[in-house]
Design a protein around this motif. Structure first.
Motif, mmCIF file in Angstrom:
data_model
loop_
_atom_site.group_PDB
_atom_site.id
_atom_site.type_symbol
_atom_site.label_atom_id
_atom_site.label_comp_id
_atom_site.label_asym_id
_atom_site.label_seq_id
_atom_site.Cartn_x
_atom_site.Cartn_y
_atom_site.Cartn_z
ATOM 1 N N SER A 32 0.823 -1.214 0.000
ATOM 2 C CA SER A 32 0.000 0.000 0.000
ATOM 3 C C SER A 32 0.851 1.257 0.000
ATOM 4 C CB SER A 32 -0.919 0.012 1.229
ATOM 5 O OG SER A 32 -0.161 0.121 2.427
ATOM 6 N N ARG A 35 0.309 4.681 -2.057
ATOM 7 C CA ARG A 35 -1.105 4.852 -2.405
ATOM 8 C C ARG A 35 -1.715 6.073 -1.724
ATOM 9 N NH1 ARG A 35 -3.364 -0.016 -4.806
ATOM 10 N NH2 ARG A 35 -5.368 1.074 -4.791
ATOM 11 N N TRP A 37 -2.473 6.231 1.460
ATOM 12 C CA TRP A 37 -3.352 5.819 2.548
ATOM 13 C C TRP A 37 -2.748 6.222 3.890
ATOM 14 C CZ3 TRP A 37 -4.521 0.017 1.032
ATOM 15 C CH2 TRP A 37 -5.216 -0.001 -0.183
ATOM 16 N N LEU A 158 -6.293 -3.198 -2.170
ATOM 17 C CA LEU A 158 -5.025 -3.071 -2.886
ATOM 18 C C LEU A 158 -5.155 -3.555 -4.326
ATOM 19 C CD1 LEU A 158 -2.177 -2.075 -2.154
ATOM 20 C CD2 LEU A 158 -1.564 -4.447 -1.680
#
Length: 315
Positions: A32, A35, A37, A158
Motif C-alpha cells: 500500500s 497509495r 493511505w 489493494l
C-alpha cells in the motif's frame, strides 16, 4: 593511571515502517506504500525458504497473517523461543519495541504495520478518567477470524484501482484493526466508557454541508471528525449512533443523490457526472448507482432525459 571508561553499548534505533522495507532482504510483491493511505501500511509477501534473520525493535506493531500454505518457523522475541508450523488463516502479532529473530521457512503472508499512535488514539477514547493503559501482547500464533477478515479487506482494496472512496474504507479498516488490538490483545484490562450522546443537529448540518461541498474528491474520516472536534475512532461511533449508517455509507448516499440531480437537471455526460460526484471511473459509478437506485445511470438518464425533453416541448 586510571583506565578509560568504556562506552556503554548502543541501543539499536527502532525500525520505522519505512525503514523496515529496506532492512529486510525480501521486498513485498504488493504494498500500500505510495497509495496515499493513512493508518495501517500493508505489505504482501510471497513464501520464502531458509530464512535466517534478526532485527532491531520496531517502532510500530506488526500483525502477520499467513494467507495460504503452511511453513515451519522459529520465532525468538523477549527471550522466548517458539517453533511451530504456521498455517493459512493464522496470525502472529509482534508489538513495538521487541527485537526479533526468525529461522526456517515463511509462508505467503499479509503484513499489517500499525502505528502505535493509532492504537493509542483508540485507547484514549475508552477512558472517562484518563487514557486507558495499553500494551499489545506478544503473540507467536493464534487463529483470529476478525484479523483475517480485516486483512483480506485491505488486500482486496489493494487489488482495486484507486478511487475517492478508498481513503474512507482504509481509514475505517485501520480504525477497526486498532480497536480490535485494544479489545483482545491488551495486557491491561480496558475500561469501557459510558455511552455518550450522539451528534447534535447543528453538527450533522455542518458535516452534511462539508460532504456536499467536497463530493468531487476523496473525503477521509479524520477530516470529518475534525469538523465536530473528536477523534476519528469516537466519530465513527457517534456518527453510526446518530445517523444509523456509517460515515462511508452516508458519503456514498450523498454522491448518488447529487448524481441523480445532475442527470435530471443537466446535459452532462455520465462520465463527467461520475467525476463530479467523486467516482474515479464510470464502471464503479455504474455499480454503485445501480445498487442504490435499482437501475443503471444510462437507463435513469434515458427515462428522466425523455421526461425533461417532453416537458421542454410542452412549455
Amino acid at each position: 593511571m586510571s583506565q578509560p571508561t568504556p562506552n556503554p553499548p548502543q541501543t539499536p534505533a527502532a525500525l520505522s515502517i519505512d525503514a523496515i522495507l529496506h532492512a529486510r532482504p525480501q521486498l513485498p510483491v504488493a504494498t500500500s506504500r505510495g497509495r496515499g493511505w493513512s493508518g495501517v501500511t500493508l505489505d504482501v509477501h510471497r513464501s520464502y525458504l531458509k530464512v535466517t534473520e534478526s532485527y532491531a525493535p520496531l517502532d510500530h506493531h506488526m500483525v502477520h497473517l499467513c494467507t495460504s500454505g503452511a511453513a515451519r518457523l522459529t520465532q525468538i522475541r523477549a527471550g522466548a523461543v517458539d517453533t511451530r508450523v504456521v498455517r493459512a488463516g493464522h496470525t502472529l502479532i509482534m508489538p513495538a519495541g521487541y527485537s526479533s529473530s526468525w529461522d526456517g521457512d515463511a509462508a505467503p503472508s499479509a503484513r499489517l504495520r500499525v502505528p502505535t499512535s493509532l492504537v493509542t488514539h483508540a485507547a484514549d477514547e475508552l477512558g472517562d478518567a484518563g487514557p486507558v493503559r495499553m500494551e499489545v501482547v506478544n503473540v507467536f500464533d493464534t487463529f483470529d477470524p476478525t484479523i483475517a477478515r480485516l486483512a483480506q479487506a485491505f488486500v482486496a482494496e489493494l487489488d482495486l484501482a484507486p478511487h475517492p472512496c478508498q481513503r474512507l474504507i482504509v481509514d475505517a479498516i485501520s480504525s477497526a484493526l486498532a480497536a480490535h488490538l485494544l479489545r483482545r490483545y491488551n495486557v491491561f484490562q480496558p475500561v469501557e466508557r459510558q455511552r455518550t450522546r450522539g451528534l447534535g443537529r447543528v453538527e450533522v448540518g455542518r458535516l452534511t454541508e462539508y460532504v456536499e461541498d467536497n463530493l468531487h474528491r476523496s473525503i477521509g474520516l479524520a477530516e470529518l471528525a475534525a469538523i465536530v472536534g473528536v477523534s476519528r475512532f469516537h466519530f465513527c461511533r457517534l456518527f453510526k449512533q446518530t445517523m444509523g449508517v456509517t460515515a462511508f455509507a452516508f458519503v456514498e448516499e450523498c454522491r448518488i443523490r447529487r448524481a441523480r440531480q445532475l442527470v435530471v437537471e443537466t446535459a452532462l455526460s455520465l462520465a463527467d457526472i461520475a467525476l463530479l460526484v467523486g467516482f474515479s471511473d464510470q464502471s464503479h459509478f455504474t455499480r454503485r448507482f445501480t445498487f442504490h437506485v435499482g437501475t443503471t445511470p444510462g437507463a435513469f438518464a434515458r427515462e428522466y432525459g425523455a421526461r425533461r425533453s417532453r416537458g421542454a416541448r410542452a412549455s
